[in-house]
Design a protein around this motif. Sequence first.
Motif, PDB file in Angstrom:
ATOM      1  N   PHE A  82     -12.695 105.070  -9.221  1.00 44.70           N
ATOM      2  CA  PHE A  82     -11.501 105.200 -10.048  1.00 44.70           C
ATOM      3  C   PHE A  82     -11.565 104.195 -11.193  1.00 44.70           C
ATOM      4  O   PHE A  82     -12.316 103.222 -11.136  1.00 44.70           O
ATOM      5  N   THR A  83     -10.788 104.461 -12.228  1.00 37.49           N
ATOM      6  CA  THR A  83     -10.706 103.592 -13.403  1.00 37.49           C
ATOM      7  C   THR A  83      -9.246 103.349 -13.721  1.00 37.49           C
ATOM      8  O   THR A  83      -8.429 104.267 -13.647  1.00 37.49           O
ATOM      9  N   ILE A  84      -8.944 102.119 -14.080  1.00 35.12           N
ATOM     10  CA  ILE A  84      -7.601 101.743 -14.532  1.00 35.12           C
ATOM     11  C   ILE A  84      -7.712 101.400 -16.011  1.00 35.12           C
ATOM     12  O   ILE A  84      -8.660 100.730 -16.424  1.00 35.12           O
ATOM     13  N   VAL A  85      -6.769 101.871 -16.792  1.00 35.68           N
ATOM     14  CA  VAL A  85      -6.783 101.590 -18.229  1.00 35.68           C
ATOM     15  C   VAL A  85      -5.515 100.839 -18.629  1.00 35.68           C
ATOM     16  O   VAL A  85      -4.467 101.004 -18.005  1.00 35.68           O
ATOM     17  N   GLY A 126      -4.302  87.777 -20.623  1.00 35.91           N
ATOM     18  CA  GLY A 126      -4.226  88.033 -19.186  1.00 35.91           C
ATOM     19  C   GLY A 126      -4.471  89.473 -18.786  1.00 35.91           C
ATOM     20  O   GLY A 126      -4.313  89.836 -17.618  1.00 35.91           O
ATOM     21  N   ILE A 127      -4.859  90.303 -19.740  1.00 41.06           N
ATOM     22  CA  ILE A 127      -5.070  91.732 -19.462  1.00 41.06           C
ATOM     23  C   ILE A 127      -6.252  91.928 -18.514  1.00 41.06           C
ATOM     24  O   ILE A 127      -6.173  92.710 -17.564  1.00 41.06           O
ATOM     25  N   GLY A 128      -7.345  91.215 -18.738  1.00 42.13           N
ATOM     26  CA  GLY A 128      -8.513  91.332 -17.862  1.00 42.13           C
ATOM     27  C   GLY A 128      -8.173  90.949 -16.428  1.00 42.13           C
ATOM     28  O   GLY A 128      -8.539  91.651 -15.487  1.00 42.13           O
ATOM     29  N   ARG A 129      -7.454  89.851 -16.251  1.00 45.02           N
ATOM     30  CA  ARG A 129      -7.045  89.421 -14.910  1.00 45.02           C
ATOM     31  C   ARG A 129      -6.170  90.478 -14.245  1.00 45.02           C
ATOM     32  O   ARG A 129      -6.347  90.785 -13.068  1.00 45.02           O
ATOM     33  N   ARG A 130      -5.254  91.014 -14.997  1.00 44.54           N
ATOM     34  CA  ARG A 130      -4.360  92.022 -14.427  1.00 44.54           C
ATOM     35  C   ARG A 130      -5.129  93.282 -14.032  1.00 44.54           C
ATOM     36  O   ARG A 130      -4.891  93.865 -12.970  1.00 44.54           O
ATOM     37  N   LEU A 131      -6.066  93.703 -14.865  1.00 42.21           N
ATOM     38  CA  LEU A 131      -6.879  94.885 -14.543  1.00 42.21           C
ATOM     39  C   LEU A 131      -7.700  94.657 -13.283  1.00 42.21           C
ATOM     40  O   LEU A 131      -7.776  95.533 -12.416  1.00 42.21           O
ATOM     41  N   VAL A 132      -8.310  93.469 -13.169  1.00 45.06           N
ATOM     42  CA  VAL A 132      -9.110  93.158 -11.974  1.00 45.06           C
ATOM     43  C   VAL A 132      -8.219  93.151 -10.733  1.00 45.06           C
ATOM     44  O   VAL A 132      -8.556  93.742  -9.706  1.00 45.06           O
ATOM     45  N   PRO A 180       0.996 103.069 -27.989  1.00 46.01           N
ATOM     46  CA  PRO A 180       0.745 103.611 -26.644  1.00 46.01           C
ATOM     47  C   PRO A 180      -0.498 104.482 -26.484  1.00 46.01           C
ATOM     48  O   PRO A 180      -0.975 104.652 -25.384  1.00 46.01           O
ATOM     49  N   LYS A 181      -1.031 105.008 -27.538  1.00 49.70           N
ATOM     50  CA  LYS A 181      -2.237 105.827 -27.411  1.00 49.70           C
ATOM     51  C   LYS A 181      -3.500 105.015 -27.679  1.00 49.70           C
ATOM     52  O   LYS A 181      -4.591 105.559 -27.708  1.00 49.70           O
ATOM     53  N   SER A 182      -3.343 103.700 -27.839  1.00 55.56           N
ATOM     54  CA  SER A 182      -4.472 102.827 -28.135  1.00 55.56           C
ATOM     55  C   SER A 182      -4.936 102.100 -26.867  1.00 55.56           C
ATOM     56  O   SER A 182      -4.199 101.307 -26.289  1.00 55.56           O
ATOM     57  N   LEU A 183      -6.157 102.386 -26.455  1.00 57.54           N
ATOM     58  CA  LEU A 183      -6.751 101.772 -25.271  1.00 57.54           C
ATOM     59  C   LEU A 183      -7.160 100.338 -25.597  1.00 57.54           C
ATOM     60  O   LEU A 183      -7.852 100.093 -26.578  1.00 57.54           O
ATOM     61  N   ILE A 184      -6.718  99.366 -24.760  1.00 49.89           N
ATOM     62  CA  ILE A 184      -7.096  97.973 -25.005  1.00 49.89           C
ATOM     63  C   ILE A 184      -7.903  97.367 -23.853  1.00 49.89           C
ATOM     64  O   ILE A 184      -8.396  96.254 -23.978  1.00 49.89           O
ATOM     65  N   GLY A 185      -8.035  98.086 -22.727  1.00 47.74           N
ATOM     66  CA  GLY A 185      -8.819  97.537 -21.630  1.00 47.74           C
ATOM     67  C   GLY A 185      -9.066  98.553 -20.533  1.00 47.74           C
ATOM     68  O   GLY A 185      -8.324  99.528 -20.401  1.00 47.74           O
ATOM     69  N   THR A 186     -10.119  98.298 -19.760  1.00 45.01           N
ATOM     70  CA  THR A 186     -10.451  99.145 -18.618  1.00 45.01           C
ATOM     71  C   THR A 186     -11.042  98.310 -17.490  1.00 45.01           C
ATOM     72  O   THR A 186     -11.579  97.220 -17.720  1.00 45.01           O
ATOM     73  N   SER A 187     -10.953  98.817 -16.296  1.00 43.41           N
ATOM     74  CA  SER A 187     -11.693  98.290 -15.139  1.00 43.41           C
ATOM     75  C   SER A 187     -11.857  99.436 -14.149  1.00 43.41           C
ATOM     76  O   SER A 187     -11.023 100.335 -14.086  1.00 43.41           O
ATOM     77  N   SER A 188     -12.942  99.380 -13.396  1.00 41.91           N
ATOM     78  CA  SER A 188     -13.258 100.475 -12.477  1.00 41.91           C
ATOM     79  C   SER A 188     -13.755  99.948 -11.142  1.00 41.91           C
ATOM     80  O   SER A 188     -14.258  98.827 -11.051  1.00 41.91           O
ATOM     81  N   ILE A 189     -13.632 100.780 -10.134  1.00 41.14           N
ATOM     82  CA  ILE A 189     -14.315 100.575  -8.862  1.00 41.14           C
ATOM     83  C   ILE A 189     -15.283 101.743  -8.721  1.00 41.14           C
ATOM     84  O   ILE A 189     -14.895 102.908  -8.850  1.00 41.14           O
ATOM     85  N   SER A 190     -16.539 101.404  -8.505  1.00 43.97           N
ATOM     86  CA  SER A 190     -17.567 102.433  -8.375  1.00 43.97           C
ATOM     87  C   SER A 190     -18.281 102.281  -7.030  1.00 43.97           C
ATOM     88  O   SER A 190     -18.082 101.300  -6.315  1.00 43.97           O
ATOM     89  N   LEU A 191     -19.109 103.253  -6.724  1.00 44.83           N
ATOM     90  CA  LEU A 191     -19.888 103.256  -5.480  1.00 44.83           C
ATOM     91  C   LEU A 191     -21.355 102.992  -5.781  1.00 44.83           C
ATOM     92  O   LEU A 191     -21.911 103.578  -6.714  1.00 44.83           O
ATOM     93  N   PHE A 192     -21.976 102.142  -4.982  1.00 46.83           N
ATOM     94  CA  PHE A 192     -23.416 101.891  -5.038  1.00 46.83           C
ATOM     95  C   PHE A 192     -23.917 101.689  -6.473  1.00 46.83           C
ATOM     96  O   PHE A 192     -24.849 102.348  -6.920  1.00 46.83           O
ATOM     97  N   GLU A 193     -23.279 100.775  -7.184  1.00 44.52           N
ATOM     98  CA  GLU A 193     -23.645 100.458  -8.575  1.00 44.52           C
ATOM     99  C   GLU A 193     -25.133 100.107  -8.702  1.00 44.52           C
ATOM    100  O   GLU A 193     -25.782 100.498  -9.653  1.00 44.52           O
ATOM    101  N   LEU A 194     -25.621  99.332  -7.747  1.00 44.96           N
ATOM    102  CA  LEU A 194     -27.045  98.977  -7.707  1.00 44.96           C
ATOM    103  C   LEU A 194     -27.631  99.544  -6.423  1.00 44.96           C
ATOM    104  O   LEU A 194     -27.497  98.953  -5.351  1.00 44.96           O
ATOM    105  N   PRO A 195     -28.258 100.715  -6.490  1.00 47.87           N
ATOM    106  CA  PRO A 195     -28.710 101.407  -5.289  1.00 47.87           C
ATOM    107  C   PRO A 195     -29.662 100.594  -4.410  1.00 47.87           C
ATOM    108  O   PRO A 195     -29.753 100.841  -3.211  1.00 47.87           O
TER     109      PRO A 195
END
Length: 113
Positions: free
Chosen positions: A7-10, A54-60, A17-32
């Motif tokens: 999943f990804t959080i934006v 504080g946007i990065g901290r909040r996304l994490v 409101p239509k301007s993306l300023i940050g993202t973070s994701s949880i992925s599976l097996f990023e490094l196989p």
Amino acid sequence: MAGHIPFTIVALSPSEPKSLIGTSSISLFELPQFEDRRYWLSEVCVNSEARGLGIGRRLVRMCQDHAVKLGVAKLNLYTLKMAKFYEQMGWTQDGSISIEGYDHPMMSIDLQK
């Protein structure tokens, strides 16, 4: 938020409101090659103009909280330049990996605390 991984959080700009300023994701097996590391925090990015707010901290934290709700006990990540940022949030360096000639600290956090 969806009830599955990946999943990804934006983060959207409050003034545009239509301007993306940050993202973070949880992925599976990023490094196989690390089969024992299933869940990964990845793609944590904040627009340069929005850094320091504080946007990065909040996304994490939002990724971590949602991962807990989905039953994830431990998250992993690798980073080139942001190890101190993650250490301040409770992550621990527990390895390293060389990618394109650069050593990247590998880190993890126990979400069951």
